[in-house]
Write an enzyme that holds these catalytic residues in place. Structure first.
Site, mmCIF file in Angstrom:
data_model
loop_
_atom_site.group_PDB
_atom_site.id
_atom_site.type_symbol
_atom_site.label_atom_id
_atom_site.label_comp_id
_atom_site.label_asym_id
_atom_site.label_seq_id
_atom_site.Cartn_x
_atom_site.Cartn_y
_atom_site.Cartn_z
ATOM 1 N N GLU A 1 -10.233 5.915 5.435
ATOM 2 C CA GLU A 1 -11.110 5.327 4.536
ATOM 3 C C GLU A 1 -10.470 4.065 3.717
ATOM 4 O OE1 GLU A 1 -14.263 6.713 2.956
ATOM 5 O OE2 GLU A 1 -14.274 4.737 2.448
ATOM 6 N N GLU B 1 -3.139 -10.572 3.637
ATOM 7 C CA GLU B 1 -2.269 -9.942 4.808
ATOM 8 C C GLU B 1 -1.008 -10.537 4.880
ATOM 9 O OE1 GLU B 1 -3.866 -7.123 6.889
ATOM 10 O OE2 GLU B 1 -4.847 -7.353 4.888
ATOM 11 N N LYS C 1 -13.150 -5.030 9.935
ATOM 12 C CA LYS C 1 -13.564 -4.178 9.082
ATOM 13 C C LYS C 1 -15.195 -3.918 9.277
ATOM 14 C CE LYS C 1 -10.577 -5.056 5.261
ATOM 15 N NZ LYS C 1 -10.310 -5.994 4.224
ATOM 16 N N VAL D 1 0.810 -1.075 0.022
ATOM 17 C CA VAL D 1 0.069 -0.239 -0.150
ATOM 18 C C VAL D 1 0.916 1.350 0.081
ATOM 19 C CG1 VAL D 1 -1.921 1.311 1.323
ATOM 20 C CG2 VAL D 1 -1.832 -1.314 1.039
HETATM 21 N N1 HSE Z 1 -6.159 -8.641 3.189
HETATM 22 C C1 HSE Z 1 -7.055 -7.489 2.823
HETATM 23 C C2 HSE Z 1 -8.137 -8.185 2.035
HETATM 24 C C3 HSE Z 1 -6.645 -6.203 2.336
HETATM 25 O O1 HSE Z 1 -7.876 -9.369 1.211
HETATM 26 O O2 HSE Z 1 -9.266 -7.895 1.718
HETATM 27 C C4 HSE Z 1 -7.188 -5.346 2.098
HETATM 28 O O3 HSE Z 1 -7.739 -4.791 3.329
#
Ligand code: HSE
Length: 404
Positions: free
Chosen positions: A123, A184, A199, A11
């Site tokens: 965001e 991840e 999330k 990122v």
């Molecule tokens: N590992 C996370 C996914 C990355 O696959 O959604 C994005 O948050």
């Protein structure tokens, strides 16, 4: 305005690339340039176009009065939390893509930002490149939100799609998600539903205005989903997706869960494949809205980070950050009390299951493996497990049946 990035991984390097690639249009929209002055990373990047500005000293960013906005893209709680706190206390605004940091420490960091005249925006932490947190907290402010749910993890959606549509083995699909930069560092967070859990907690914080501790939410990943489940879902006229959902109940509590879920063919969630995410929000004024787009990946996630950097830069000195109240005991319904209809694959006998679980409808029974697929009427997750026990059956996969 000078900005910095902490963490030069997928990122972070995407943020540097987007700032360079779109410097002209960002300048036009912000009224000034976002000039990347420093990148923090303990690794060396010989020959990298940004090599000259990479530092391994956090103080090079913290004590530089010219740097006003910092993007944290390191991931993990530590040292991200300590670095972000120090930056906010020094009055610098911080934006982050770090779900764990926001889900666990978001409320505290927002308070810290407000106390120091800075902003804390995130965001990119949910839905990758999809604009969803700002629309939920700003554009839907006229609603009482009753329900939020979504496919929130790109890696598992990609794996499920590869398994179902291309017959790819789980391990191969995961390896390819890692190669594409979706997963991840430790992909168990994706596969076991932990990433989606963080999330949905962030979405619930914003939608319902009160902190949800990820430690209070049940998360079931996709490890146990196999082709027999996929077939059972097809027979029922739908597909299986890993979904995080949060419902506001009549008594003010909320029911939150992450688990493999059955969605009906024709729904927007059923049509969301590959690395895409889709978030569905129900509000008492708007009805139902859906946010769809790439949920992971270098440039899509960087797009959301850069938007937050621009927002902080453009509104320096104004409060742009959302807020929510502290959580309370009993606010989140426990996993065992979560009520739904279920699609279950269990080892046991058809007659034992039909006898012990009132209203169970057998979909298929494989004599050779004594595996039975069946649906249940509405019952709590705890009751389902207790009834399976009294049927002498063992759950092999448990899939929530949704109404979308
Ligand atoms: N590992 C996370 C996914 C990355 O696959 O959604 C994005 O948050």
């Amino acid at each position: 305005m000078f900005v910095a990035v902490m963490g030069y991984g997928t990122v972070g390097s995407g943020v540097a690339e987007v700032l360079k690639m779109n410097a002209g249009s960002i300048k036009k929209k912000c009224g000034f340039e976002l000039e990347l002055k420093r990148i923090l990373d303990i690794r060396k990047f010989p020959g990298d176009p940004f090599e000259d500005i990479i530092t391994d000293k956090f103080d090079d960013i913290l004590t530089d009065p010219e740097i006003e906005v910092v993007a944290e893209t390191m991931g993990g709680l530590h040292p991200a939390y300590e670095f972000v706190s120090a930056l906010l206390k020094s009055g610098k605004s911080v934006v982050t893509s770090n779900k764990e940091l926001v889900a666990v420490k978001g409320r505290e960091l927002l308070e810290c930002a407000k106390a120091n005249g800075a902003n804390f925006l995130f965001e990119a932490s949910t839905g990758g490149g999809i604009p969803v947190l700002r629309p939920v907290s700003q554009c839907l402010v006229g609603n009482e939100i009753t329900h939020v749910a979504g496919i929130l993890n790109g890696t598992t959606n990609y794996i499920l799609t590869e398994m179902i549509k291309n017959d790819t083995a789980f391990e191969d699909a995961l390896a390819s998600a890692q190669k594409l930069g979706y997963a991840e560092k430790d992909p168990t967070a994706d596969v076991d539903g932990i990433d989606a859990l963080r999330k949905i907690c962030i979405l619930a914080d914003l939608c319902f205005g009160k902190n949800v501790d990820p430690g209070n939410v049940e998360a079931i990943g996709i490890r146990n989903v196999n082709l027999a489940d996929v077939e059972a879902a097809k027979k029922l006229g739908g597909a299986i997706k890993l979904i995080g959902s949060a419902d506001r109940l009549g008594d003010g509590r909320i029911a939150v869960i992450v688990c493999p879920s059955f969605v009906k063919n024709g729904s927007q969630l059923a049509a969301c494949d590959d690395v895409f995410n889709c978030v569905l929000v129900r509000g008492n004024a708007v009805g139902e809205v859906c946010f769809y787009g790439p949920g992971a990946g270098k440039l899509p996630t960087a797009s959301a980070v850069v938007a937050d950097m621009a927002d902080c830069a453009k509104h320096n000195g104004c409060d742009r950050s959302p807020e929510w109240d502290e959580g309370s005991e009993g606010y989140v319904v426990s996993g065992d009390d979560f009520v739904s209809e279920w699609l279950v694959r269990a080892s046991g006998s058809e007659s034992g299951i039909a006898g012990a679980i009132p209203g169970a409808k057998i979909i298929s029974a494989a004599a050779e493996s004594s595996e039975v697929c069946f649906t249940t009427p509405e019952l709590s997750y705890g009751s389902l497990n207790a009834l399976l026990g009294s049927a002498g059956a063992q759950a092999l996969s448990v899939i929530r049946i949704t109404d979308y």
